[in-house]
Design an enzyme around this catalytic site. Structure first.
Site, short mmCIF file in Angstrom:
data_model
loop_
_atom_site.label_atom_id
_atom_site.label_comp_id
_atom_site.label_asym_id
_atom_site.label_seq_id
_atom_site.Cartn_x
_atom_site.Cartn_y
_atom_site.Cartn_z
N TRP A 181 0.86 -1.19 0.00
CA TRP A 181 0.00 0.00 0.00
C TRP A 181 0.88 1.23 0.00
O TRP A 181 1.86 1.29 0.75
CB TRP A 181 -0.92 0.04 1.24
CG TRP A 181 -1.65 1.36 1.30
CD1 TRP A 181 -2.74 1.73 0.55
CD2 TRP A 181 -1.31 2.50 2.09
NE1 TRP A 181 -3.08 3.03 0.83
CE2 TRP A 181 -2.23 3.52 1.76
CE3 TRP A 181 -0.31 2.76 3.02
CZ2 TRP A 181 -2.18 4.78 2.36
CZ3 TRP A 181 -0.25 4.03 3.62
CH2 TRP A 181 -1.19 5.02 3.29
N GLU A 222 -3.27 -3.16 -1.98
CA GLU A 222 -4.38 -2.55 -1.25
C GLU A 222 -4.79 -1.24 -1.93
O GLU A 222 -3.95 -0.39 -2.18
CB GLU A 222 -3.96 -2.27 0.21
CG GLU A 222 -5.02 -1.58 1.04
CD GLU A 222 -4.57 -1.32 2.48
OE1 GLU A 222 -3.36 -1.45 2.78
OE2 GLU A 222 -5.43 -0.98 3.31
N LYS A 224 -7.15 2.38 -2.35
CA LYS A 224 -7.68 3.44 -1.48
C LYS A 224 -8.23 4.57 -2.32
O LYS A 224 -7.61 4.99 -3.30
CB LYS A 224 -6.57 3.95 -0.57
CG LYS A 224 -7.07 4.91 0.48
CD LYS A 224 -6.04 5.10 1.58
CE LYS A 224 -6.58 6.04 2.63
NZ LYS A 224 -5.69 6.15 3.78
N ASP A 256 -9.56 -2.82 2.20
CA ASP A 256 -9.64 -2.24 3.54
C ASP A 256 -11.00 -1.54 3.57
O ASP A 256 -11.29 -0.69 2.71
CB ASP A 256 -8.48 -1.24 3.70
CG ASP A 256 -8.47 -0.52 5.03
OD1 ASP A 256 -9.54 -0.02 5.44
OD2 ASP A 256 -7.41 -0.43 5.67
N HIS A 259 -11.58 2.22 2.88
CA HIS A 259 -11.01 2.83 1.69
C HIS A 259 -11.96 3.03 0.53
O HIS A 259 -11.54 3.12 -0.62
CB HIS A 259 -9.81 2.00 1.22
CG HIS A 259 -8.64 2.09 2.15
ND1 HIS A 259 -7.41 1.59 1.84
CD2 HIS A 259 -8.52 2.64 3.38
CE1 HIS A 259 -6.57 1.81 2.85
NE2 HIS A 259 -7.24 2.44 3.79
N HIS A 283 -8.36 -5.81 5.19
CA HIS A 283 -8.00 -5.01 6.35
C HIS A 283 -9.32 -4.65 7.01
O HIS A 283 -10.17 -4.02 6.39
CB HIS A 283 -7.25 -3.75 5.95
CG HIS A 283 -5.77 -3.94 5.88
ND1 HIS A 283 -4.90 -2.93 5.58
CD2 HIS A 283 -5.01 -5.04 6.13
CE1 HIS A 283 -3.66 -3.39 5.62
NE2 HIS A 283 -3.70 -4.67 5.95
N ASP A 291 -11.73 7.52 6.17
CA ASP A 291 -10.87 6.41 6.58
C ASP A 291 -10.27 6.70 7.95
O ASP A 291 -9.08 6.86 8.11
CB ASP A 291 -9.76 6.25 5.52
CG ASP A 291 -8.76 5.16 5.88
OD1 ASP A 291 -9.19 4.11 6.37
OD2 ASP A 291 -7.55 5.38 5.68
N ASP A 293 -10.10 4.94 10.72
CA ASP A 293 -9.42 3.86 11.43
C ASP A 293 -9.79 3.77 12.90
O ASP A 293 -8.93 3.65 13.78
CB ASP A 293 -7.89 3.95 11.25
CG ASP A 293 -7.46 3.50 9.86
OD1 ASP A 293 -7.74 2.34 9.52
OD2 ASP A 293 -6.88 4.30 9.12
N ASP A 323 -6.74 -3.50 11.00
CA ASP A 323 -5.98 -2.31 10.65
C ASP A 323 -6.70 -1.06 11.15
O ASP A 323 -7.56 -0.53 10.46
CB ASP A 323 -5.77 -2.23 9.12
CG ASP A 323 -4.98 -0.99 8.73
OD1 ASP A 323 -4.30 -0.41 9.59
OD2 ASP A 323 -5.05 -0.59 7.54
C1 RNT Z 1 -3.72 3.15 5.07
C2 RNT Z 1 -3.82 1.70 4.84
C3 RNT Z 1 -2.65 0.88 5.34
C4 RNT Z 1 -2.17 1.31 6.69
C5 RNT Z 1 -1.17 0.36 7.32
C6 RNT Z 1 -0.48 0.98 8.48
O1 RNT Z 1 -4.88 3.82 4.80
O2 RNT Z 1 -5.00 1.20 5.38
O3 RNT Z 1 -2.99 -0.45 5.30
O4 RNT Z 1 -3.20 1.53 7.58
O5 RNT Z 1 -0.32 -0.10 6.37
ZN ZN Z 2 -5.29 -0.86 5.44
#
Ligand code: RNT
Ligand code: ZN
Length: 415
Positions: A181, A222, A224, A256, A259, A283, A291, A293, A323
């Site tokens: 990523w 990955e 986004k 993820d 994303h 993720h 995003d 988290d 994640d």
């Molecule tokens: C970022 C991605 C990625 C990170 C990690 C730390 O938006 O989700 O996967 O969160 O690699």
């Molecule tokens: Zn991620």
């Protein structure tokens, strides 16, 4: 009759074997991300977190050293039922005697301590090259940079990470999922969208040209949609990443769930991808409006994602990794909550009468399908969950948080 016995009978009426569900879940690995413990700082640089991701908050007790991070992780694992895999980022390299190398020169030996940690606990390891928080990120770009030297540096980093992933798999005997990523993108409307993407494509191809055993290393890309400061364009968009994985043998798409646009649901994307890919990766996070988290909860979309994996009989085809990173609350609690909640979601999915529900759908008995599906929410699931925790020798809900408070008092508050 105890509460579990009684709940088990109720589930059995729907054709669900709760003992079987519990046994099954015990053996399904979920990857625990090391980066919740220190706000994604790592040990190799001292700069800020970049790449369009952010941790907010300044709760006491952030892990500052490998020993602190490992001790915290150990604590988390002691409070979580189920099988764990370790998820490490390249920026968590451990340099002994101050012998620091840059990311293009990383070697297996810089991760020997993580291997030791994992082996002692019978865990496999997943890995991530770190394409952010580093001075060689040029104008916000790495693998898709127009600057050859920059691109070269990050390609070498990716190749080094392939070699380290292979080492992890060989040492632990468990395949290593290596996720690519980057935060590459632009804040405002670019003039050239294809150029960066062609460079990104060629760079990943160069990384994957590094020799590795496809049974041992599982490279992923990955996607986004945007990040902070890269709102207008990302090189690794959904279409780019998905198509890359689809056209490169042995490369997996990684979704993820933070994303995508807020109304897009990864639960719906899982079965779509499983129609085509032998294996996919996830993720698991919780986005709020962006995003963000946030800590994974036992909420509707989390449950729905787990249900899709189970309904598609894909527990062995989906690599699941957490994640998220929250620095505004006790980090050990945040870590534990997310892991426990994904376990809860999987157990709930394994205790869902999927055959019965599918039959109702296929017979077009959609009224009854709605009734049964919604009534499933008030089944005595908590009693099954408590039993699962007991059988895994970890504390039940309403009990584990006491340990967190004690750890905060005895360990975190001294940092
Ligand atoms: C970022 C991605 C990625 C990170 C990690 C730390 O938006 O989700 O996967 O969160 O690699
Ligand atoms: Zn991620």
């Amino acid at each position: 009759m105890n509460r579990y016995e009684s709940a088990k009978e109720i589930y059995a009426k729907f054709g669900v074997d709760t003992d079987l569900a519990i046994e099954k879940l015990k053996n399904i690995p979920v990857s625990l991300h090391c980066w919740q413990g220190d706000d994604v700082k790592g040990f190799d640089t001292d700069g800020p977190l970049t790449g369009g991701i952010q941790t907010t908050g300044n709760y006491m007790g952030r892990a500052r050293t490998p020993d602190e991070l490992m001790a915290d992780m150990e604590k988390v694992m002691s409070l979580c039922p189920g099988k764990k895999k370790l998820n490490v980022h390249a920026c968590y390299a451990i340099f002994e005697d101050g012998k620091i190398v840059d990311r293009d020169k990383l070697e297996p030996k810089h991760f020997a301590k993580w291997v030791e940690f994992a082996k002692e606990r019978n865990m496999g390891i997943d890995f991530n090259p770190t394409f952010f928080s580093h001075p060689k990120v040029k104008d916000g770009l790495t693998l898709s940079s127009p600057d050859e030297e920059t691109r070269k540096f990050w390609i070498e980093h990716g190749k080094a990470c392939i070699r380290i992933s292979q080492y992890f798999a060989e040492e632990t005997g468990v395949p290593c999922v290596m996720n690519i990523w980057t935060g590459d993108g632009f804040k405002d409307i670019p003039a050239d969208r294809m150029g960066p993407r062609m460079r990104y494509k060629e760079s990943i191809e160069e990384i994957l040209a590094e020799p590795f055993d496809k049974n041992l290393v599982k490279p992923c890309v990955e996607s986004k949609v945007f990040g902070i400061g890269v709102e207008a364009f990302t090189s690794g968009s959904a279409e780019f990443s998905l198509t890359f994985a689809a056209t490169h043998d042995g490369c997996l798409p990684l979704m993820d769930n933070g994303h995508y646009h807020p109304t897009e649901m990864v639960s719906d994307k899982i079965p779509a991808l499983l129609c085509f890919f032998p294996e996919i990766a996830l993720h698991i996070t919780r986005p709020i409006r962006w995003d963000s988290d946030h800590v994974v909860l036992f909420d509707d979309e989390t449950r729905e994602m787990a249900k899709e994996i189970v309904r598609c009989d894909a527990l062995e085809r989906v690599y699941m990794a957490l994640d998220y990173f929250d620095a505004s609350i006790n980090r050990i609690s945040a870590w534990t909550m997310g892991f426990r909640n994904w376990q809860k979601a999987l157990l709930n999915a394994l205790c869902t009468p999927n055959e019965l529900l599918t039959k109702l759908q296929d017979n077009n008995e959609l009224t009854e399908l709605q009734v049964v599906q919604d009534e499933m929410r008030t089944m005595p699931f908590g009693d099954i969950w408590d039993e699962y925790c007991r059988r895994c020798n970890v504390k039940c809900d309403r009990e584990w948080f006491g340990d967190i408070k004690e750890y905060e008092k005895n360990v975190l508050s001294g940092r």
